[in-house]
Write an enzyme that holds these catalytic residues in place. Sequence first.
Site, PDB file in Angstrom:
ATOM      1  N   THR B  12       3.034  -4.717 -11.473  1.00 37.76           N
ATOM      2  CA  THR B  12       3.870  -3.332 -11.692  1.00 37.76           C
ATOM      3  C   THR B  12       4.760  -3.537 -12.928  1.00 37.76           C
ATOM      4  O   THR B  12       4.954  -2.681 -13.436  1.00 37.76           O
ATOM      5  CB  THR B  12       4.594  -3.264 -10.272  1.00 37.76           C
ATOM      6  OG1 THR B  12       3.706  -2.913  -9.262  1.00 37.76           O
ATOM      7  CG2 THR B  12       5.295  -1.974 -10.465  1.00 37.76           C
ATOM      8  N   SER B  54      -2.139  -7.399  -8.915  1.00 38.55           N
ATOM      9  CA  SER B  54      -2.308  -8.524  -8.233  1.00 38.55           C
ATOM     10  C   SER B  54      -3.290  -8.432  -6.912  1.00 38.55           C
ATOM     11  O   SER B  54      -3.673  -9.406  -6.429  1.00 38.55           O
ATOM     12  CB  SER B  54      -1.008  -9.494  -7.771  1.00 38.55           C
ATOM     13  OG  SER B  54      -0.362  -8.519  -6.728  1.00 38.55           O
ATOM     14  N   THR B  83       3.540  -7.930  -6.938  1.00 35.69           N
ATOM     15  CA  THR B  83       4.320  -8.622  -5.975  1.00 35.69           C
ATOM     16  C   THR B  83       3.278  -8.873  -4.630  1.00 35.69           C
ATOM     17  O   THR B  83       3.701  -9.652  -3.811  1.00 35.69           O
ATOM     18  CB  THR B  83       5.502  -7.748  -5.466  1.00 35.69           C
ATOM     19  OG1 THR B  83       5.035  -6.378  -5.437  1.00 35.69           O
ATOM     20  CG2 THR B  83       6.502  -7.559  -6.637  1.00 35.69           C
ATOM     21  N   ASP B  84       2.309  -8.168  -4.585  1.00 35.02           N
ATOM     22  CA  ASP B  84       1.412  -7.969  -3.620  1.00 35.02           C
ATOM     23  C   ASP B  84       0.987  -9.455  -2.956  1.00 35.02           C
ATOM     24  O   ASP B  84       0.871  -9.927  -2.063  1.00 35.02           O
ATOM     25  CB  ASP B  84       0.305  -7.134  -3.710  1.00 35.02           C
ATOM     26  CG  ASP B  84       0.746  -5.657  -3.407  1.00 35.02           C
ATOM     27  OD1 ASP B  84       1.744  -5.389  -2.384  1.00 35.02           O
ATOM     28  OD2 ASP B  84       0.247  -4.694  -4.030  1.00 35.02           O
TER      29      ASP B  84
END
Lengths: 163, 163, 163, 163
Positions: B12, B54, B83-84
Site C-alpha cells: 500500500t 503482499s 502489511t497483509d
Amino acid sequence: MERIRILITGGTFDKEYNELTGELFFQSTHTADMLRLGRCLLDLEIETLMMIDSLQMTEADRARILEHCREVPETRIVITHGTDTMAETAAVLGSGLKGKTVVLTGAMIPYTFGSSDGMFNLGTALAFAQTLGEGVYIAMNGLWFHWDNVRKNKQMGVFERLR
Amino acid sequence: MERIRILITGGTFDKEYNELTGELFFQSTHTADMLRLGRCLLDLEIETLMMIDSLQMTEADRARILEHCREVPETRIVITHGTDTMAETAAVLGSGLKGKTVVLTGAMIPYTFGSSDGMFNLGTALAFAQTLGEGVYIAMNGLWFHWDNVRKNKQMGVFERLR
Amino acid sequence: MERIRILITGGTFDKEYNELTGELFFQSTHTADMLRLGRCLLDLEIETLMMIDSLQMTEADRARILEHCREVPETRIVITHGTDTMAETAAVLGSGLKGKTVVLTGAMIPYTFGSSDGMFNLGTALAFAQTLGEGVYIAMNGLWFHWDNVRKNKQMGVFERLR
Amino acid sequence: MERIRILITGGTFDKEYNELTGELFFQSTHTADMLRLGRCLLDLEIETLMMIDSLQMTEADRARILEHCREVPETRIVITHGTDTMAETAAVLGSGLKGKTVVLTGAMIPYTFGSSDGMFNLGTALAFAQTLGEGVYIAMNGLWFHWDNVRKNKQMGVFERLR
C-alpha cells in the site's frame, strides 16, 4: 510497554499561518493529530510545556525544561523544539540530567503546511527514544546525535556532527 | 556512517490511484521523494526488488527477498512491504538470515493519498535499523516487533504481539 | 475556444516558505501546476508580470498592469493578485479599460501550504472570465464583485460589497 | 444573494479509502469542508440525495434527481456526480427540466486523496451556476458544456464536445 513522555516546547513543527496577518504563530500542538495519522500505538503522555520560537528561548526556559525532565516519572522523553537552538537546549539537558533517555526533535517546515518533515522526524525520535541508552540526543535528518557532538548548519538547514 | 539498504517490494505504501479505472496500481516507488521530504541524510541505497501487493507474494518471492538480504553488502536493511503478509515474510527472513539487522515496514494508506502513515513508519524503520541488534523486526504503529512475536490484527488494521 | 490570458502578479497565492529563514518569499508561479491538478483544458496563456506582495504594489505597477491588459490580444483575462490591494488594482483597471473582461483573484493561504483556497478561487475566476460580460471583477469567496463595489474586510479576511 | 442548492449524489468526488480492505467507499460528503477551505460565502443549501458510484446509478435514481430539481425552491442548482455517467444524468435533466440553471460537476480523484481536481471543479461549477442562463450544464476541466453536447472521453479521462 514503557510509557514515553512527549514534551512540547513549540518550534516550526507546530507553527501555523495566520491568514489575516500573513505571519506564522502558535496555537496548540499538532502532535496528537500526527500520532493519529501515524497510527501510533505507543503508550504516550503528551504535555505542552511552552509554545515558543526557539530563538526566543531563555536560559530560564531551558532550566525549566531540565527541571521538568527530572521530575516526570517517565525515563524516556521526546521533546519537540525549534531547530535554531535545539543544540543549546540539548547541551543544558545533557550536562544536567542523569538516568534518562531524552530525544529532541523538530521540523524545518510546519506540519500544517502539508509537506513537512515533521512526521518523519517524530517517527525517528520515538524510535530512538525506545532503543537508545541513557543520554540526551537530537533526532534530525534521519540521524541521531549525542548532545555534545551536534550543531545546526544554518546555511544548509541540516544538523551535523562537530567532529 | 554505515550504509543502509532499502529494499522495495511494493505494498500500500507505494500504491497510486488510477483515475481512468478507479483502481489502485503500482508505478514506481516514492521512497526517494519521502526521504527528500524528511530531509534524510542517511547513507542509503534504494533498490526495487518487486512492486506487488503482499497478498500476491509467493514463497518464491519470499525466498528471493531472503537471498537478496544475504547477498547485499549492507548489514542493515529496511524492507518496504504490504502489511497483509508482512509477518509471513518476516518469519521467512527471521528463520533464514544471520548476522544482519532487517526492519520491515509499510503503510495502511498510500503515500500519494496525502494523509499517509508512511512517512512516520519510514522514520521509525530507519531509526530502528540503526539501533536494534542483529535480527529481523517489523516497525509499525510506532513500535518494533520481533519476527517471531507479531501478527497483523486485520479487524483493527494494527500490528500486535502474539504473547 | 477563446483563449484566456492569466497574468501573474504575485500575492499570497504564490508565496513559499523559506525553511532557512522562516520567512515567506516568491519563487515562480504555481499556476501551471494548479491547472494541471484541476485537469483544466481551457486554452490559456500564462504570463508572469511581476511577483510581489500586493502591499508593495505601486501606482506604476498598476499602470503597467493596465497597459498590459490593453496590449494583449485576448479579451478575457484573469489576474492573480495579493488580496490586500486587489480592490485598488481593480479600480485602476475598471476606470481605465474598455472592451475586455478582467477577473482578479488571489488566495488567503499559499497554494504550497496544502490547504489553500487557491484552487477554488482559480476555478471560480476562470469560470467567471468565460461567462461575465465586459468589465473588471474580483472573484473571491465564491462570489464575483464589480470593481466599483468591493472592498476587503481585513478583520474578517473576506471580500464584501460596499452597498 | 440568491440561494444555490448543492445536491450530492456521490461519485469519486466523495470517495474515501478503506484502509482495512484497500477499497474505496462512501461515508459522508466532504462538500462542506471543501467550501470552508475555499472560504466560500455563497448562500448555499447542501443536501445529500444519494451516495453512489455513478456506474450504479439507475433510471429510477435519475428520475428522482429530476423530480428533486423540480421540487426544490432554488432555481440555481449544483449537482456533484460521478463522472462515468454524468452526461446521461445531464441528458435526463436537460430534456425534463424547465426554468432552472443546473450545473453538474465531479472529480477524477477523491477529495480525500489530497491532490484532487475537486476544489477546482467545485469552484467552476458554483461560478457557472451563478452566471449561466436557464439550462443544464456540465462543468469539468475548467469548461462548461450543454447537456446535449458533451461526453466523457474515457480513454483520456476528460470531457469533450460532441461536435
